[in-house]
Design an enzyme around this catalytic site. Sequence first.
Site, short mmCIF file in Angstrom:
data_model
loop_
_atom_site.label_atom_id
_atom_site.label_comp_id
_atom_site.label_asym_id
_atom_site.label_seq_id
_atom_site.Cartn_x
_atom_site.Cartn_y
_atom_site.Cartn_z
N CYS A 175 -5.53 11.97 11.95
CA CYS A 175 -6.22 10.69 11.78
C CYS A 175 -6.24 10.03 13.15
O CYS A 175 -5.89 10.62 14.16
CB CYS A 175 -5.48 9.82 10.76
SG CYS A 175 -3.95 9.15 11.42
N ASP A 204 4.31 0.57 12.09
CA ASP A 204 3.11 -0.10 11.56
C ASP A 204 3.03 -1.56 12.02
O ASP A 204 1.95 -2.15 11.95
CB ASP A 204 3.10 -0.06 10.03
CG ASP A 204 2.97 1.36 9.52
OD1 ASP A 204 3.23 1.58 8.32
OD2 ASP A 204 2.67 2.25 10.33
N ARG A 216 -0.80 14.35 12.77
CA ARG A 216 -0.24 14.14 11.43
C ARG A 216 0.09 15.46 10.72
O ARG A 216 -0.51 15.81 9.70
CB ARG A 216 -1.17 13.27 10.57
CG ARG A 216 -1.60 11.96 11.16
CD ARG A 216 -0.48 10.97 11.42
NE ARG A 216 0.15 10.44 10.25
CZ ARG A 216 -0.31 9.39 9.57
NH1 ARG A 216 -1.41 8.80 9.93
NH2 ARG A 216 0.34 8.96 8.49
N ARG A 265 -8.41 -0.93 4.34
CA ARG A 265 -7.56 0.08 3.72
C ARG A 265 -6.21 -0.52 3.33
O ARG A 265 -5.57 -0.08 2.38
CB ARG A 265 -7.32 1.26 4.68
CG ARG A 265 -8.51 2.17 4.91
CD ARG A 265 -8.10 3.37 5.75
NE ARG A 265 -6.87 3.91 5.26
CZ ARG A 265 -5.86 4.33 6.05
NH1 ARG A 265 -5.98 4.26 7.37
NH2 ARG A 265 -4.76 4.82 5.54
N ILE A 325 6.99 7.02 17.17
CA ILE A 325 6.65 7.74 15.94
C ILE A 325 5.33 8.50 16.06
O ILE A 325 5.24 9.67 15.70
CB ILE A 325 6.59 6.76 14.74
CG1 ILE A 325 7.91 5.99 14.63
CG2 ILE A 325 6.25 7.50 13.46
CD1 ILE A 325 9.13 6.82 14.27
N LYS A 352 0.85 -1.21 0.00
CA LYS A 352 0.00 0.00 0.00
C LYS A 352 0.87 1.25 0.00
O LYS A 352 0.67 2.16 -0.79
CB LYS A 352 -0.89 0.01 1.24
CG LYS A 352 -1.58 1.35 1.53
CD LYS A 352 -2.48 1.32 2.73
CE LYS A 352 -1.76 1.60 4.01
NZ LYS A 352 -1.44 3.01 4.29
N ASN A 353 1.88 1.28 0.88
CA ASN A 353 2.65 2.51 1.06
C ASN A 353 3.68 2.75 -0.03
O ASN A 353 4.36 3.77 -0.02
CB ASN A 353 3.31 2.52 2.45
CG ASN A 353 2.26 2.60 3.55
OD1 ASN A 353 1.09 2.87 3.26
ND2 ASN A 353 2.65 2.34 4.77
#
Length: 428
Positions: free
Chosen positions: A116, A312, A121, A404, A334, A22-23
């Site tokens: 988010c 993540d 962010r 997502r 993070i 995805k990223n």
Amino acid sequence: MEILRVTGGTQLSGSVRIHGAKNSVLPIMAASLLVRGTTVIHNCPKLSDVQVTIRILEHLGCKVRREGSDVIIDAATLKRFDIPDGLMREMRSSVVFLGAILARCEKAEISSPGGCELGPRPINLHLEALAKFGANIRDEGGNLTCSVCDKLRSCEIHFPTPSVGATENTLLAASRCEGTTTIINPAREPEIADLAEFLGKLGAKISGVGSGVISVCGIPSAGASYIEHSIIPDRIVCATYMSAVAAAGGDAVLESVYPGHVAPITEALRQMGVDISLSDSSIRVVSRVHKGAFLKSAKPIETAPYPGFPTDAQAPLMAACLKAEGNTVFVENIFENRYRHCEELRRLGASIKTEGKTAIVSGVRKLKGASLQSTDLRGGASLVVAALSAAGVSNVSQLQHIDRGYESIERDLTQLGAKIVRENFSEG
Ligand code: EPZ
């Protein structure tokens, strides 16, 4: 409302292929705006975030179609340079379009993507970098209006802290600048390397990716009019499924992966007593928890920019630690608010103390199925991982978060023998 009904206690086996990242695909789809023709993206995952990105490309005037795992983008018909608020709010990482639109159109209008579930962010590093290229950026009531007087000019960018998105926006802008742009302290994630490889096919000369200094010699003119590119495997999906096998027990193989991209997760799981063997493109995970053995606690897990432990993967790995003997300490460096899954994991019987950046997981002997609500993308995935190791049935809701970033978490885990079904659930 859709839920995942997970029946725990079944060991995992067999093999599953890991889909594209995805990223990586999101910034590369934005970069397709720089191709005055057709881009063919292979190994493009079927994710809701990819669907939103396709809608943004179509809003801008591009023609986009999907053929299986290929997405074909024709950006020759680009006619707009703005992204409306509604689309921006659907996916905050759309901010990476700012650099791409500016590089193509020398003007851009987007709304601030806002925060988010993980925290505020901010995008200050993005805006400061683009201003260095000569972009004038006005922020009026959350709408960013960007323009370039003459044209984007190469420069030196020094990031105080590595930022994946800001590095991507900088690479996109620099790829269209004459001369050499130097990026100091860039992000080093594998997704940055994938974007740089794509931009190299456009004609940009990029060196130093993965190091502390990247140099970009851009091409101000149109560049290539046809590009094909295959997306790297999703290292966080891979880390999630490694954690699932560790938590549920069993012997399974993850295919089409780059083991080097998940080294910190491999190291942590090995400390926990999970056997992991690597080949060039696959990872075999063996865990004996289904035979009554208990995992050991790992050394403290401190999230950091790549090549450190990825933020993540924090939640998915935590799910594998819930019954590990002793205490496992997590430090989330993070994001400010990335322990929202802990409250849900406690509903299974987990013992987790959180204080600021730190979470301490004390291993329990048993977890019991419960009704769980996904709080965010990776937090939601961690609930599924934990439910695999709980006795009885768990229902996981708010699946829009999980969808997502996972093509079909239930399809993949079912392929490994998990008892997990997606079904409609009416709240009575
Ligand atoms: C990317 O987000 C990923 N998203 C995130 O993955 C990932 O968690 C994150 O990188 C860190 O690895 C995509 O690639 C689409 P950052 P990004 O800029 O680019 C601060 C997932 O689960 N910061 O590297 O937004 C920021 O607040 C998602 O797939 C500023 O202060 O992350 C954070 O503390 C979640 N100012 C830190 O830097 C800025 O202008 C790292 O953020 C930008 C960032």
